[in-house]
Design a protein around this motif. Sequence first.
Motif, PDB file in Angstrom:
ATOM      1  N   CYS A 338       0.764  -1.307   0.032  1.00  0.00           N
ATOM      2  CA  CYS A 338       0.052  -0.065  -0.019  1.00  0.00           C
ATOM      3  C   CYS A 338       0.636   1.153   0.169  1.00  0.00           C
ATOM      4  O   CYS A 338       0.266   2.284  -0.409  1.00  0.00           O
ATOM      5  CB  CYS A 338      -0.888   0.128   1.401  1.00  0.00           C
ATOM      6  N   CYS A 341       1.591   4.241  -2.761  1.00  0.00           N
ATOM      7  CA  CYS A 341       0.515   5.201  -3.157  1.00  0.00           C
ATOM      8  C   CYS A 341       0.226   5.837  -1.905  1.00  0.00           C
ATOM      9  O   CYS A 341       0.056   7.178  -2.155  1.00  0.00           O
ATOM     10  CB  CYS A 341      -0.817   4.396  -3.743  1.00  0.00           C
ATOM     11  N   HIS A 342      -0.020   5.095  -1.038  1.00  0.00           N
ATOM     12  CA  HIS A 342      -0.612   5.792   0.461  1.00  0.00           C
ATOM     13  C   HIS A 342       0.502   6.603   1.241  1.00  0.00           C
ATOM     14  O   HIS A 342       0.391   7.185   2.154  1.00  0.00           O
ATOM     15  CB  HIS A 342      -1.472   5.249   1.009  1.00  0.00           C
ATOM     16  N   MET A 392      -7.630   2.416  -7.440  1.00  0.00           N
ATOM     17  CA  MET A 392      -6.763   1.280  -6.523  1.00  0.00           C
ATOM     18  C   MET A 392      -7.164   0.172  -6.874  1.00  0.00           C
ATOM     19  O   MET A 392      -8.334  -0.421  -7.231  1.00  0.00           O
ATOM     20  CB  MET A 392      -7.480   1.744  -5.011  1.00  0.00           C
TER      21      MET A 392
END
Length: 435
Positions: A338, A341-342, A392
């Motif tokens: 993850c 992207c985050h 996503m």
Amino acid sequence: MKRLIITSVTRDWPFVILFFIGILLILLLATKPVIADTLTEEPGPVDPELQRERGAYLARAGNCMGCHTAKGSPPFAGGRRLSTSFGIFVTPNITPDKRTGIGDWDEDDFWQALHEGKSRDGRLLYPAFPYTEYTKVTRQDADAIFAYLRSLQPISQLNPPSDIHFPYDFRPLLYIWRALYFKEGVYEPDRSKDEEWNRGAYLVQGLGHCNACHTSRNLLGASRDETLTGGQIMGANWYAPSLTSRLEAGSHDWSIEEIAELLATGISKSAVLSGPMGTVTRQSLQYLSQQDIRAMAVYLKSLAKNETSGMSTINTQIAPEDLRMYLQKGGKLYERHCQDCHGASGEGVANIYPALAGNRNVTMSSPLNTIRIVLNGGYPPATTGNPRPYGMPPFQQIFRDGEIAQIVSYIRNAWGNRGSLVTPIDVDRSKGDSH
Ligand code: HEC
Ligand code: HEC
Ligand code: HEC
């Protein structure tokens, strides 16, 4: 034997009583003198061309097309299936076809449907058609929507009947429902507020039918007394957060500009719309004028309460010794899958990847939407303001339920976030009906 009879009577008594109340109400309503509509607006002469244009705009604001269009069928010809806990509703054809649509209707018939929830023949309509909110629409606006619908190409399309479970398939039961829960009436401006606020309230409460999703419903499908306080959407496995609570989606801490940007484009520096809410913006809100969106934002901001209590607490179903390991494993998975992207600290990238740190969608007490998005992935809506949204990926195929539970528990408790832990059972329950 005797016991059997007693239990069956006690089990059935609510129905027996309901039935008699129903009959009483039908008699009462049938004899009630018709009260003249007090809202006799004088619309004056209207330019038909302008009226149709205005109607097209208002139909967007009400997202009539969204429900009255089936995949692959012409717009407004109905046939879309809406599954609810009462059964499946199939939307009717509202193009001006005489045989299968509303070609024989006049303005008064249409007003009766939108304002009173009654079909042309007087048949009561199910509130799956959100006339409980559309009743707030003025006669002038209703006439404009009707003029627009009349101008559409008539489509001959006969849709299958709705498939509603017993006993809800007995339409007269709606007399009782309406007596209890339906308040008919056009929006009444609050004179203590300015024009912009009132315009926002009119749109949010009326055509926008935001409360159709953003409220909890009782067993009869009626929204509880409080409006916009959040609830699970009937028939869809999504939670529509409270628009009044600061702990959910209350816009207390957002500027009017940011709320407006989020509603119109589907994304802002600190939030992103997904699932059914993305659809609302894609099909409806992105087409509204800047003034109307701003008015809605002004109204929404005024609703937000500044409470601080009610923060989620740590779930006690998980033994404390397991807890550290649970979060550690979640953290590892986050890093691998993850973080790109985050961000390493859940900081995201403004207007591209939502921040997860300090994100109320992640920490709010219902973990449903967060689990869903990790399972299914998704895209924010494509809008003129955000034409090529970044998406996503889905993780359902990659992770087991236990791993999803660990990741979601981790992001709910990393970087200063505080939310209850999520179990594999929660993950399992969040699957199904993606709407
Ligand atoms: C959330 C879904 C939904 C939305 C949004 C919606 N409708 Fe409907 N509508 C329905 C359903 C379902 C029915 C059928 C109800 C029933 O069978 O009792 C219906 C019924 C109707 C009817 C009655 C038709 C008849 O033959 O009796 C009219 C007219 C109508 N809708 C117009 C509109 C207009 C105009 C809008 C937008 C302002 C709109 N609807 C938005 C779901 C929706
Ligand atoms: C079809 C159901 C539905 C309708 C109608 C609906 N919403 Fe939502 N809304 C949701 C769901 C589900 C979410 C949670 C998903 C999300 O945050 O994007 C949500 C989230 C939101 C959020 C929080 C967004 C965020 O990320 O913090 C706002 C603000 C909002 N809705 C406003 C509105 C307004 C204003 C209306 C009426 C014009 C409306 N909604 C109508 C289902 C709905
Ligand atoms: C390729 C980039 C990418 C990856 C990898 C990714 N995400 Fe996302 N994430 C996004 C985007 C884009 C959205 C907005 C999706 C939407 O609105 O439907 C999003 C939305 C979310 C949301 C909802 C936030 C909100 O405000 O509603 C959560 C929670 C989330 N991601 C968690 C995760 C987790 C956990 C992982 C790893 C298992 C992950 N993401 C991996 C791009 C990514």
